[in-house]
Design a protein around this motif. Structure first.
Motif, short mmCIF file in Angstrom:
data_model
loop_
_atom_site.label_atom_id
_atom_site.label_comp_id
_atom_site.label_asym_id
_atom_site.label_seq_id
_atom_site.Cartn_x
_atom_site.Cartn_y
_atom_site.Cartn_z
N SER A 290 0.84 -1.21 0.00
CA SER A 290 0.00 0.00 0.00
C SER A 290 0.87 1.25 0.00
CB SER A 290 -0.92 0.00 1.23
OG SER A 290 -1.82 -1.08 1.19
N ASP A 400 -6.04 -5.42 9.29
CA ASP A 400 -6.02 -5.13 7.85
C ASP A 400 -7.22 -4.29 7.42
OD1 ASP A 400 -4.79 -5.44 5.31
OD2 ASP A 400 -6.30 -6.93 4.76
N ASN A 401 -8.02 -3.85 8.39
CA ASN A 401 -9.24 -3.11 8.07
C ASN A 401 -9.09 -1.63 8.40
OD1 ASN A 401 -10.83 -5.39 7.23
ND2 ASN A 401 -10.97 -5.97 9.39
N SER A 408 -16.05 0.31 6.09
CA SER A 408 -14.77 -0.39 6.27
C SER A 408 -14.25 -0.94 4.94
CB SER A 408 -14.95 -1.54 7.27
OG SER A 408 -13.73 -2.20 7.49
N TYR A 409 -12.92 -0.84 4.76
CA TYR A 409 -12.26 -1.39 3.57
C TYR A 409 -10.95 -2.07 3.99
CZ TYR A 409 -15.33 1.50 0.65
OH TYR A 409 -16.42 2.07 0.05
N LYS A 410 -10.60 -3.08 3.25
CA LYS A 410 -9.28 -3.68 3.44
C LYS A 410 -8.22 -2.67 2.99
CE LYS A 410 -10.58 -7.83 4.78
NZ LYS A 410 -10.27 -8.33 6.15
N LYS A 411 -7.01 -2.77 3.57
CA LYS A 411 -5.92 -1.83 3.25
C LYS A 411 -5.64 -1.80 1.74
CE LYS A 411 -3.33 -1.82 7.60
NZ LYS A 411 -2.04 -2.14 8.25
#
Length: 451
Positions: A290, A400-401, A408-411
């Motif tokens: 990321s 990882d959230n 909410s989203y994953k990284k």
């Protein structure tokens, strides 16, 4: 009444009133007695003027070889003894330097004449060195076979020296000049001219090698170069390198004293860019995918004319391994121009010894970025986060959230969303501006686009 000439403005045929600073004069005295000195600087900074001034001050024991040293010949001339050769050579140089109304770079040396004036033993030494460095066999032959009264010529690998490359003759001219034991101080302006980088390296290694120098040039006390080539820097004793600068008509000299100074002039001679070596200008080491994705896109948008390499280390602990690998490729990082151009980027929470180990490997402490919060997500532009999570959102990272305003989203997914919305000129946090952009600006000498 004679018209006054404004300061720093000259008539078309008037020589500049060039002077050397007091500091420069002190360093010249050191340069005159050093075993080796290398002068580096921009065009028109006064390097050639300094070489000529030093030559004039030193007198007949000094030999100056200027840039205009190319010459070709078909047959060798005849040797005519001249007891005043040394003084006449100096007088010729001095007359050109003092009376010229232009900057003429003629060198008072003729390869043809110099080879003819050498003793048989000295010519053998010259041919031996050329064979050693360039792998070329040289012998003296008659223009008419079987007629010893015919003129002689130099045969290089079975053909006349006049058919060799200009680079070959330029190297031969330098070596011939240095073998003249009428002199013990030699000043060479741009020894790299007309010579391939490979041959430059061979010649430079030979001239900086004390064993070879003592064997072939025992008469040389001082060797002074003015150069635009990194290859002719003195890498063995960095204090033998000097930077030359000019302000108006005043020339100043600075002696290299630290590896940081040496790296700066080395980088200057690379054109202040690593792209000329097919290397990036800056290497950034990130902890995860990321971070890599986000930072790479920002650099692409804000510094489109600079080549960056953004490397995903996968973890902070692997960063030191990557620095180790870089060291094996680039050499000792402490002594490398890349020392100031490698940027490790760490989250707030990282291995306790990572920073110390990276510093120990040679990375500048000022180049290590440590964020105040634990996650690159805290560096995302607030305007984009507001688009994704809603106005005034404050993100929360749990494993990882990434969560804000109940969304909410994953990284990895958030990183892709944010990266796709990035554009030039966005507002970033005070921390990101001070730690990231200001460092990149300092290293590249550029400002981010639209800022």
């Amino acid at each position: 009444m004679e018209e006054e000439i404004p300061e720093h403005k000259y008539l078309f045929d008037q020589k500049p009133n060039t002077v050397i600073s007091d500091n420069g004069k002190k360093l010249i005295e050191r340069i005159k007695t050093s075993e080796c000195s290398v002068l580096v600087g921009r065009n028109n900074c006064g390097k050639s003027y300094l070489l000529k001034t030093i030559t004039q001050d030193l007198g007949v024991n000094a030999s100056y070889l200027g840039p205009a040293r190319y010459n070709n010949f078909h047959v060798l001339g005849f040797y005519t003894p001249n007891k005043n050769k040394k003084q006449e050579k100096y007088n010729q140089f001095n007359q050109q330097f003092q009376q010229q109304n232009q900057n003429i770079d003629n060198s008072p040396i003729s390869l043809q004449q110099s080879i003819a004036e050498f003793t048989d033993d000295k010519r053998k030494v010259l041919f031996e060195i050329i064979k050693l460095l360039l792998g070329t066999e040289i012998e003296i032959l008659q223009t008419v076979e079987g007629n010893t009264m015919s003129q002689k010529y130099l045969s290089t690998n079975q053909h006349n020296i006049s058919f060799t490359s200009s680079g070959f003759r330029l190297i031969a001219t330098i070596l011939t000049c240095l073998l003249d034991d009428d002199h013990d101080i030699f000043l060479i302006d741009e020894p790299e001219l007309g010579i391939s980088p490979e041959a430059q390296g061979i010649l430079a290694d030979f001239l900086f090698n004390k064993t070879e120098r003592n064997k072939y040039f025992p008469h040389i006390k001082t060797l002074i170069f003015a150069t635009h080539s990194t290859i002719f820097l003195d890498h063995n004793k960095i204090q033998n390198n000097y930077t030359i600068s000019k302000d108006g008509d005043v020339i100043d000299i600075s002696q290299v004293s630290t590896f940081s100074d040496f790296n700066r002039i080395h980088f200057f001679l690379l054109g202040n860019r690593f792209e000329t070596l097919y290397l990036p200008s800056v290497i950034l080491l990130c902890e995860g995918i990321s971070d890599q994705q986000f930072i790479a896109r920002i650099l692409e948008l804000e510094y489109p004319d600079v080549q960056f390499s953004v490397i995903n280390s996968n973890s902070d602990s692997r960063m030191k391994d990557i620095v180790n690998v870089a060291g094996s490729i680039l050499g000792d990082i402490q002594r490398s121009p890349y020392r100031e151009r490698i940027i490790p980027i760490l989250d707030k929470v990282h291995g306790g010894d990572v920073v110390n180990k990276i510093e120990t490997l040679g990375i500048s402490k000022d180049n290590i970025i440590v964020w105040e919060n634990n996650g690159i997500e805290y560096c995302y532009p607030q305007s984009i986060l507001n688009e994704i999570f809603g106005e005034g959102c404050k993100i929360l990272i749990q494993g990882d959230n990434i969560t804000a305003n109940g969304i909410s989203y994953k990284k990895a997914i958030l990183a892709e969303m944010v990266t796709n919305k990035l554009k030039s000129g966005l507002q970033y946090s005070k921390e990101f501006n001070s730690k990231f952009f200001e460092l990149i600006n300092k290293i590249t000498g550029l400002k981010r686009r639209n800022n």
